[in-house]
Design an enzyme around this catalytic site. Structure first.
Site, PDB file in Angstrom:
ATOM      1  N   SER A  40       0.882  -1.173   0.000  1.00 31.54           N
ATOM      2  CA  SER A  40       0.000   0.000   0.000  1.00 31.54           C
ATOM      3  C   SER A  40       0.913   1.214   0.000  1.00 31.54           C
ATOM      4  CB  SER A  40      -0.842  -0.031   1.285  1.00 31.54           C
ATOM      5  OG  SER A  40      -1.423   1.238   1.525  1.00 31.54           O
ATOM      6  N   TYR A  82      -1.892  -0.654  10.463  1.00 35.67           N
ATOM      7  CA  TYR A  82      -1.908  -0.895   9.009  1.00 35.67           C
ATOM      8  C   TYR A  82      -0.561  -0.504   8.398  1.00 35.67           C
ATOM      9  CZ  TYR A  82      -3.861  -1.018   4.259  1.00 35.67           C
ATOM     10  OH  TYR A  82      -4.114  -1.313   2.931  1.00 35.67           O
TER      11      TYR A  82
HETATM   12  N1  LIG Z   1      -8.661  -0.417  -1.511  1.00 38.19           N
HETATM   13  C1  LIG Z   1      -7.657   0.378  -1.211  1.00 38.19           C
HETATM   14  O1  LIG Z   1      -7.789   1.615  -1.164  1.00 38.19           O
HETATM   15  C2  LIG Z   1      -6.300  -0.223  -0.956  1.00 38.19           C
HETATM   16  C3  LIG Z   1      -5.194   0.640  -0.923  1.00 38.19           C
HETATM   17  C4  LIG Z   1      -3.948   0.101  -0.683  1.00 38.19           C
HETATM   18  C5  LIG Z   1      -3.793  -1.258  -0.502  1.00 38.19           C
HETATM   19  N2  LIG Z   1      -4.875  -2.077  -0.524  1.00 38.19           N
HETATM   20  C6  LIG Z   1      -4.663  -3.507  -0.300  1.00 38.19           C
HETATM   21  O2  LIG Z   1      -5.264  -4.240  -1.332  1.00 38.19           O
HETATM   22  C7  LIG Z   1      -5.520  -5.577  -0.877  1.00 38.19           C
HETATM   23  C8  LIG Z   1      -6.910  -5.989  -1.315  1.00 38.19           C
HETATM   24  O3  LIG Z   1      -7.863  -5.207  -0.628  1.00 38.19           O
HETATM   25  P1  LIG Z   1      -9.169  -4.615  -1.317  1.00 38.19           P
HETATM   26  O4  LIG Z   1      -9.064  -3.152  -1.267  1.00 38.19           O
HETATM   27  O5  LIG Z   1      -9.421  -5.286  -2.605  1.00 38.19           O
HETATM   28  O6  LIG Z   1     -10.258  -5.026  -0.200  1.00 38.19           O
HETATM   29  P2  LIG Z   1     -11.572  -5.932  -0.248  1.00 38.19           P
HETATM   30  O7  LIG Z   1     -12.095  -5.914   1.138  1.00 38.19           O
HETATM   31  O8  LIG Z   1     -12.474  -5.486  -1.349  1.00 38.19           O
HETATM   32  O9  LIG Z   1     -11.015  -7.392  -0.624  1.00 38.19           O
HETATM   33  C9  LIG Z   1     -10.238  -8.134   0.284  1.00 38.19           C
HETATM   34  C10 LIG Z   1     -10.499  -9.624   0.079  1.00 38.19           C
HETATM   35  O10 LIG Z   1      -9.622 -10.331   0.975  1.00 38.19           O
HETATM   36  C11 LIG Z   1     -10.383 -11.357   1.611  1.00 38.19           C
HETATM   37  N3  LIG Z   1      -9.786 -11.671   2.915  1.00 38.19           N
HETATM   38  C12 LIG Z   1      -9.860 -10.940   4.056  1.00 38.19           C
HETATM   39  N4  LIG Z   1      -9.224 -11.588   5.043  1.00 38.19           N
HETATM   40  C13 LIG Z   1      -8.741 -12.733   4.522  1.00 38.19           C
HETATM   41  C14 LIG Z   1      -8.005 -13.814   5.051  1.00 38.19           C
HETATM   42  N5  LIG Z   1      -7.656 -13.863   6.347  1.00 38.19           N
HETATM   43  N6  LIG Z   1      -7.649 -14.831   4.229  1.00 38.19           N
HETATM   44  C15 LIG Z   1      -8.020 -14.808   2.916  1.00 38.19           C
HETATM   45  N7  LIG Z   1      -8.753 -13.836   2.371  1.00 38.19           N
HETATM   46  C16 LIG Z   1      -9.100 -12.804   3.167  1.00 38.19           C
HETATM   47  C17 LIG Z   1     -11.784 -10.784   1.741  1.00 38.19           C
HETATM   48  O11 LIG Z   1     -12.751 -11.827   1.924  1.00 38.19           O
HETATM   49  C18 LIG Z   1     -11.921 -10.036   0.422  1.00 38.19           C
HETATM   50  O12 LIG Z   1     -12.447 -10.891  -0.571  1.00 38.19           O
HETATM   51  C19 LIG Z   1      -5.297  -5.545   0.637  1.00 38.19           C
HETATM   52  O13 LIG Z   1      -4.042  -6.106   0.940  1.00 38.19           O
HETATM   53  C20 LIG Z   1      -5.315  -4.061   0.956  1.00 38.19           C
HETATM   54  O14 LIG Z   1      -4.588  -3.761   2.130  1.00 38.19           O
HETATM   55  C21 LIG Z   1      -6.131  -1.589  -0.747  1.00 38.19           C
END
Ligand SMILES: NC(=O)c1ccc[n+]([C@@H]2O[C@H](COP(=O)([O-])OP(=O)(O)OC[C@H]3O[C@@H](n4cnc5c(N)ncnc54)[C@H](O)[C@@H]3O)[C@@H](O)[C@H]2O)c1
Length: 276
Positions: free
Chosen positions: A150, A163
């Protein structure tokens, strides 16, 4: 290498494992890989969500498999790694350690249970993925790893201590592995976005005082999509790049932090005084 001495593109015709593939960025990675001719294991703690992604991939005429796996549990990730080749009928060529959760709030509001919850998924989940899959990629002498960090890997924004720590660890691990695995033809990329419209706020532990605002900002002012971010990251992996810093604000913070870390930290402290 192909017949013309050109390097194979890792994102094309991949045999990939994507964690957290049931939503957001993970789902976009899985769909994008399918569009590039790949076969994907869509792993998620939520099997129904993983199945939905598989259905979307199958409707494109590609092949995918849903797999229930909690990345915080080392034995479940190891079982996934042990079964992946048999499931896909081919050794794994690309692993995307994407599953993650959001957590915000002041440092003193964070219970130790919150630290364990978030680090177990965001950091240990990535460690488990690398630990389980690196030996097979090394044995095959070819492959790629994308770890989803991130902008928090380097921005250290206030009220995001847990985080930030989890994502800084993901970046450090990715940088170390990139250097260590280069001689085995294993390419590593770490994705470091700012806001991407996904379910991360709804699924996370964000204080009520700003959860609505954060979700509104995420869904309306992100200036990108999870599809665009996934596509860019796969393209950068193919080019042999280690970092994917997708948005302008992420690039600005990246450059400020690296060129003038003391000024950057003063700027954070100054701005935070006006944050209610
Ligand atoms: N959305 C943002 O703004 C953003 C920014 C920077 C980084 N990220 C990173 O992107 C990645 C994906 O997140 P996202 O934004 O798509 O969120 P999201 O909540 O839409 O998707 C996350 C997915 O991970 C699954 N998950 C959660 N805990 C889990 C576990 N213990 N084991 C297996 N699966 C699990 C959830 O069921 C979900 O399907 C994460 O690592 C997040 O930190 C997101």
């Amino acid at each position: 290498m192909n017949l013309f001495g050109k390097k194979k593109k890792l994102s094309h015709h991949a045999y990939a494992v994507v964690t957290g593939a049931g939503s957001g960025i993970g789902r976009s990675f899985a769909l994008q890989l399918a569009k590039r001719g790949g076969t994907v294991i869509c792993a998620d703690i939520d099997l129904n969500a993983a199945n939905d992604t598989v259905q979307q991939i199958e409707s494109l005429g590609a092949t995918a498999y849903a797999y229930q796996c909690d990345v915080a549990q080392a034995d479940q990730v190891q079982a996934l790694a042990d079964q992946a080749e048999q499931i896909m009928g081919h050794p794994v060529t690309l692993v995307i350690n994407n599953a993650g959760v959001g957590l915000g709030g002041k440092f003193e509001e964070m219970r130790l249970e919150d630290w364990h919850w978030c680090l177990n998924i965001n950091l240990w989940g990535v460690i488990h993925g690398c630990h389980a899959f690196v030996p097979q990629l090394k044995k095959n002498g070819f492959g790629g790893i994308i770890n989803v960090g991130s902008a928090a890997s380097y921005t250290a924004a206030p009220e995001m201590s847990v985080y930030n720590v989890s994502k800084a660890g993901v970046m450090a691990l990715s940088e170390t592995l990139a250097a260590e695995l280069k001689k085995y033809q294993i390419q590593v990329n770490v994705l470091c976005p700012t806001l991407v419209p996904t379910n991360i706020i709804k699924n996370g532990r964000i204080p009520g005082r700003y959860s609505k605002l954060a979700d509104h900002a995420l869904m309306n002012y992100a200036f990108t999509t999870s599809d665009a971010v996934a596509k860019l990251t796969l393209d950068r992996l193919d080019k042999g790049e280690l970092y994917t810093i997708p948005q302008m604000d992420a690039k600005l913070f990246w450059s400020m932090k690296r060129t003038s870390p003391t000024f950057y930290n003063k700027f954070l402290g100054f701005s935070y005084q006006f944050f209610k």
